[in-house]
Design a protein around this motif. Structure first.
Motif, short mmCIF file in Angstrom:
data_model
loop_
_atom_site.label_atom_id
_atom_site.label_comp_id
_atom_site.label_asym_id
_atom_site.label_seq_id
_atom_site.Cartn_x
_atom_site.Cartn_y
_atom_site.Cartn_z
N MET A 1 0.82 -1.19 0.00
CA MET A 1 0.00 0.00 0.00
C MET A 1 0.87 1.26 0.00
SD MET A 1 -3.10 1.47 1.56
CE MET A 1 -3.27 3.11 2.10
N ARG A 2 1.93 1.27 0.81
CA ARG A 2 2.74 2.48 0.87
C ARG A 2 3.47 2.72 -0.44
NH1 ARG A 2 7.72 0.61 4.72
NH2 ARG A 2 8.11 -1.28 3.59
N TYR A 3 3.86 1.62 -1.13
CA TYR A 3 4.53 1.79 -2.41
C TYR A 3 3.58 2.31 -3.47
CZ TYR A 3 8.35 -0.73 -0.27
OH TYR A 3 9.36 -1.11 0.56
N THR A 4 2.33 1.85 -3.43
CA THR A 4 1.36 2.32 -4.43
C THR A 4 1.04 3.79 -4.21
OG1 THR A 4 -0.47 1.56 -3.06
CG2 THR A 4 0.31 0.06 -4.77
N LEU A 5 0.94 4.23 -2.95
CA LEU A 5 0.68 5.64 -2.68
C LEU A 5 1.86 6.49 -3.16
CD1 LEU A 5 -1.10 7.80 -1.35
CD2 LEU A 5 0.17 7.39 0.76
N ARG A 6 3.05 6.01 -2.91
CA ARG A 6 4.24 6.75 -3.33
C ARG A 6 4.33 6.81 -4.85
NH1 ARG A 6 9.46 4.35 -1.09
NH2 ARG A 6 9.81 3.69 -3.22
N LEU A 7 4.00 5.71 -5.51
CA LEU A 7 4.06 5.68 -6.96
C LEU A 7 2.96 6.55 -7.59
CD1 LEU A 7 4.88 1.95 -7.67
CD2 LEU A 7 6.37 3.92 -7.97
N MET A 8 1.77 6.54 -6.98
CA MET A 8 0.68 7.36 -7.49
C MET A 8 1.01 8.84 -7.40
SD MET A 8 -2.76 5.38 -6.12
CE MET A 8 -3.37 6.91 -5.57
N LEU A 9 1.64 9.24 -6.30
CA LEU A 9 1.97 10.64 -6.13
C LEU A 9 3.26 11.02 -6.84
CD1 LEU A 9 1.12 11.05 -2.34
CD2 LEU A 9 -0.23 11.79 -4.30
N LEU B 1 6.36 10.64 -5.68
CA LEU B 1 7.24 11.28 -4.71
C LEU B 1 8.29 10.30 -4.21
CD1 LEU B 1 4.55 13.04 -2.52
CD2 LEU B 1 5.96 14.08 -4.26
N THR B 2 9.40 10.85 -3.78
CA THR B 2 10.38 10.03 -3.09
C THR B 2 9.92 9.84 -1.65
OG1 THR B 2 11.65 11.94 -2.39
CG2 THR B 2 12.24 10.96 -4.51
N THR B 3 10.55 8.93 -0.96
CA THR B 3 10.18 8.68 0.43
C THR B 3 10.43 9.92 1.28
OG1 THR B 3 10.81 6.39 0.13
CG2 THR B 3 10.57 7.15 2.39
N GLU B 4 11.53 10.60 1.02
CA GLU B 4 11.86 11.81 1.78
C GLU B 4 10.82 12.91 1.56
OE1 GLU B 4 15.59 14.53 1.40
OE2 GLU B 4 16.18 12.61 2.27
N VAL C 1 7.58 11.95 3.44
CA VAL C 1 7.71 12.21 4.88
C VAL C 1 7.64 13.71 5.15
CG1 VAL C 1 9.30 12.05 6.84
CG2 VAL C 1 8.96 10.08 5.36
N PHE C 2 8.25 14.51 4.28
CA PHE C 2 8.20 15.96 4.41
C PHE C 2 6.76 16.47 4.37
CE2 PHE C 2 7.86 20.08 2.28
CZ PHE C 2 8.53 20.88 3.19
N TYR C 3 5.98 15.99 3.40
CA TYR C 3 4.60 16.45 3.29
C TYR C 3 3.75 15.98 4.47
CZ TYR C 3 5.52 18.18 -1.38
OH TYR C 3 6.01 18.88 -2.45
N ILE C 4 3.99 14.79 4.97
CA ILE C 4 3.25 14.30 6.13
C ILE C 4 3.59 15.13 7.36
CG2 ILE C 4 3.01 12.35 7.71
CD1 ILE C 4 3.28 10.52 5.25
N LEU C 5 4.89 15.39 7.57
CA LEU C 5 5.29 16.22 8.72
C LEU C 5 4.76 17.64 8.58
CD1 LEU C 5 8.97 15.09 9.32
CD2 LEU C 5 7.03 14.74 10.83
N PHE D 1 15.34 16.60 11.39
CA PHE D 1 15.94 15.29 11.10
C PHE D 1 16.05 15.07 9.59
CE2 PHE D 1 14.89 13.83 15.47
CZ PHE D 1 16.16 13.38 15.80
N LEU D 2 15.04 15.51 8.84
CA LEU D 2 15.09 15.38 7.39
C LEU D 2 16.23 16.20 6.78
CD1 LEU D 2 11.37 15.41 6.21
CD2 LEU D 2 12.99 13.52 6.13
N MET D 3 16.57 17.31 7.41
CA MET D 3 17.66 18.16 6.91
C MET D 3 19.02 17.69 7.41
SD MET D 3 16.10 22.01 6.92
CE MET D 3 15.85 22.09 8.68
#
Length: 178
Positions: A1-9, A11-14, A17-21, A57-59
């Motif tokens: 599920m997480r891979y499909t959401l990432r592929l649909m959008l 976006l990279t994982t980073e 995570v940035f958009y969620i934060l 942490f992301l930076m």
């Protein structure tokens, strides 16, 4: 599920995570401002501070994120909660604000929002420098920068100011012996 959401959008994982934060930080900030209960406002502000620490942490600035959590979330928010609970704020004790002050608050808030929108509109043309040192967020690099010849004087002056504040607090809090 997480891979499909990432592929649909796309976006990279980073970036995800940035958009969620960012969503958590904005939601926490809105709850802080619009909550009627001051304790809930402080708790929402703590959530916002944790989301901002996640951005650190992301930076790759782990030291800054840790200090942010310890100082702001740990110390200052506990102090805010303590003061709010000591003041015992409730609806009956809060005076009604006159209409003129409410209008002034809306005007000043609206003008601040307008300035932020103009500043963000101009920020889209900024270029990002990709020549960044990998060790820029590490503790060793921070120590080298702070103790170099260009930052020794401000670092020592701030230490003297903190020491003066501590001595003043002890002198004010000291009970006189009779």
């Amino acid at each position: 599920m997480r891979y499909t959401l990432r592929l649909m959008l796309g976006l990279t994982t980073e970036a995800l995570v940035f958009y969620i934060l960012s969503a958590i930080a904005i939601t926490g900030a809105l709850f802080t401002v619009f909550s009627r209960n001051p304790v809930y406002s402080v708790l929402s502000l703590i959530v916002t501070f944790f989301a901002i620490a996640g951005h650190y942490f992301l930076m790759n600035t782990q030291f800054l994120a840790t200090v942010h959590i310890i100082v702001y979330t740990g110390a200052i928010m506990v102090l805010f909660l303590y003061v709010i609970m000591m003041l015992n704020l409730n609806k009956e004790a809060e005076p009604n604000k006159p209409l003129l002050s409410k209008i002034a608050a809306v005007i000043s808030g609206g003008s601040l929002m307008l300035v932020l929108i103009v500043a963000l509109k101009d920020a889209s043309n900024m270029k990002i420098n990709s020549n960044i040192d990998e060790n820029i967020g590490s503790i060793g690099y921070l120590g080298k920068v702070l103790y170099s010849s260009s930052f020794v004087l401000p670092f020592e002056v701030s230490a003297i100011l903190f020491l003066t504040g501590m001595v003043g607090a002890v002198m004010l809090g000291k009970k006189e012996i009779q």
